[in-house]
Design an enzyme around this catalytic site. Structure first.
Site, PDB file in Angstrom:
ATOM      1  N   HIS A  35       0.862  -1.188   0.000  1.00  0.00           N
ATOM      2  CA  HIS A  35       0.000   0.000   0.000  1.00  0.00           C
ATOM      3  C   HIS A  35       0.892   1.229   0.000  1.00  0.00           C
ATOM      4  CE1 HIS A  35      -3.641   2.386   0.764  1.00  0.00           C
ATOM      5  NE2 HIS A  35      -2.820   3.169   1.448  1.00  0.00           N
ATOM      6  N   CYS A  36       0.694   2.112  -0.957  1.00  0.00           N
ATOM      7  CA  CYS A  36       1.549   3.285  -1.133  1.00  0.00           C
ATOM      8  C   CYS A  36       0.805   4.539  -0.693  1.00  0.00           C
ATOM      9  CB  CYS A  36       1.984   3.405  -2.595  1.00  0.00           C
ATOM     10  SG  CYS A  36       3.043   4.831  -2.908  1.00  0.00           S
ATOM     11  N   VAL A  37       1.331   5.225   0.323  1.00  0.00           N
ATOM     12  CA  VAL A  37       0.663   6.432   0.814  1.00  0.00           C
ATOM     13  C   VAL A  37       0.820   7.582  -0.168  1.00  0.00           C
ATOM     14  CG1 VAL A  37       0.911   5.772   3.234  1.00  0.00           C
ATOM     15  CG2 VAL A  37       2.736   7.091   2.133  1.00  0.00           C
TER      16      VAL A  37
END
Length: 473
Positions: A185-187
């Site tokens: 998951h990439c912020v």
């Protein structure tokens, strides 16, 4: 010079902290100053602050700070995405007014394209469905990859989504959904990086790395021209000449930067951030070369610990010829687009003793595994095929599936139950199950593919890195 010096120091500090956060936990840097600083900044200092706050406020202050950072890094919101957009936009607003009139027509056209592409791929990576698994597309994602009986075993059900987990999928605790071939998951894009949008994420990294590199090169050339125009010293060049003392070189460089603070400060920023963006892109290219994902690389690191402790065992998944392994189509797809299938099963035990010989999967004696090199990575079929799997959606590596996978609508209504895989296989005309002549052909193809892969490559087909911290990406 005071404002410029403070700006340079601030850029260096931020770049340094990002470098430590990104790479401090990599096993390759475990015994280096980078790892020591990571432990100091992110573990020891926070523990000391926590202990002091526990004595002063009974932990209320650090609890509030912890909730804030948990929200910022592990909840789904666009704050970091907006920050990334502002960083790009504000940098270009500071850079372009002073640089644009001084650029050639070619650099103006090429620079415009270089500026637009990161925004486009950021939009695509952020707003494209990463491969969310639902009852409507569950059968399709089950047919993408076979279970490797090492990282992914059949029969596991997601406790939240209540769906059978396809191979290489993972439930994202931030997005609260299962994602096919989940990487992380990439912020920065406020989205998962998965099967359906990983190519956009890679192109975002590539175009951003190119933009910062291109901006730094152009910026330093403009700084050089400004320094020469201000001082009339034609001997000044970006690469210091042996005849010029260092103090004169830095003085001329500062004069050129101060001539246009906007261009100079953004040039310094791009110079500091470019190596980190290229390093992140290089890390993901390395994962492609290894045929794995960020999530899977951490699973392999866990297996490495089990192997070091002597608690990992493997044996053949298939019975001796001419018998063939029976597949339970209630939990395992009868057909996948992947060109190879699992040939071994890897398990761990608590006491370090081999499992019982009558375990439900596998045949023959259990063999203790001491190294990742002794284990096959089913999902590594060579760099170019690994890259094809990421860049070309729904690509079939099997000859009978080259026409492309069918739309989910064609099977709607009869595939909500996983047991429908058998009927789907007959519709495809492929080979699944046991006893059919087509299955024997597939088995021969699988064995040939495995032998060819072992013959052609001496690289470690299992990565030993644990991956970049998810919070950092």
């Amino acid at each position: 010079m005071g404002l410029l010096a403070n700006l340079v120091i601030a850029i260096l500090v931020v770049a340094f902290l990002i470098l430590i956060a990104f790479f401090g936990r990599l096993p390759a840097l475990r015994h280096t100053p980078v790892a020591w600083l990571h432990r100091l900044i992110w573990i020891r200092i926070p523990r000391a602050v926590l202990a002091a706050d526990q004595r002063l406020t009974s932990g209320r202050l650090t609890s509030s700070i912890s909730r804030f950072f948990t929200y910022m890094l592990y909840d789904k919101h666009p704050t970091i995405l907006v920050f990334f957009l502002l960083l790009l936009t504000v940098g270009e607003i500071l850079y372009l007014p002073g640089a644009w009139p001084r650029l050639s027509r070619f650099n103006q056209v090429f620079g415009f394209i270089s500026i637009v592409l990161p925004y486009w791929f950021l939009y695509k990576a952020a707003y494209t469905d990463p491969g969310i698994i639902s009852s409507a597309n569950h059968a399709r994602y089950m047919s993408h990859y076979p279970y490797d009986f090492t990282l992914f075993h059949p029969g596991q059900v997601c406790k939240t989504c209540l769906l059978l987990k396809p191979a290489r999928s993972k439930h994202c605790s931030v997005c609260k959904r299962c994602v096919a071939r989940m990487d992380h998951h990439c912020v920065f894009i406020n989205n998962c990086v998965g099967y359906a949008n990983q190519h956009y994420f890679l192109l975002l990294l590539l175009t951003t790395a190119w933009l910062t590199t291109y901006g730094a090169v152009l910026g330093f050339n403009l700084v050089r021209d400004s320094a020469i125009a201000k001082t009339g010293n034609d001997n000044f060049a970006l690469f210091k000449r042996a005849s010029m003392p260092w103090q004169h070189y830095f003085l001329l460089l500062m004069i050129g930067i101060q001539a246009d603070v906007g261009v100079g400060s953004v040039t310094l920023l791009t110079t500091m951030t470019t190596p980190m963006v290229w390093a992140l892109l290089g890390y993901h290219v390395y994962l492609i070369w290894c045929g794995t994902t960020t999530n899977e690389s951490m699973k392999w690191s866990d297996w490495k610990i089990e192997m070091d402790e002597g608690c990992a065992f493997k044996r053949s998944l298939h019975p001796p010829p001419p018998l063939e392994r029976h597949r339970d189509h209630a939990v395992e797809p009868a057909w996948t687009r992947w060109p190879v299938e699992a040939m071994q099963i890897l398990v761990r035990t608590e006491d370090g003793h081999p499992p019982h010989k009558e375990s439900p999967y596998g045949f023959g004696e259990w063999e203790r595994v001491w190294s990742l090199r002794e284990v096959e990575n089913l999902y590594d079929i060579g760099f170019w095929d690994n890259l094809t799997d990421i860049m070309i959606k729904e690509y079939s590596f099997r000859a009978e599936g080259r026409g492309g996978l069918r739309d989910d609508d064609e099977f709607a209504g009869n595939e909500d139950d996983v047991e429908a895989y058998g009927s789907r296989e007959r519709l495809r005309g492929g080979s699944g199950g046991s006893g059919a002549s087509g299955s024997r052909d597939v088995t021969r193809d699988v064995r040939r593919a495995h032998k060819e892969r072992a013959r052609r490559s001496k690289k470690p087909n299992i990565p030993t890195v644990s991956g970049i911290v998810n919070a950092a990406t």
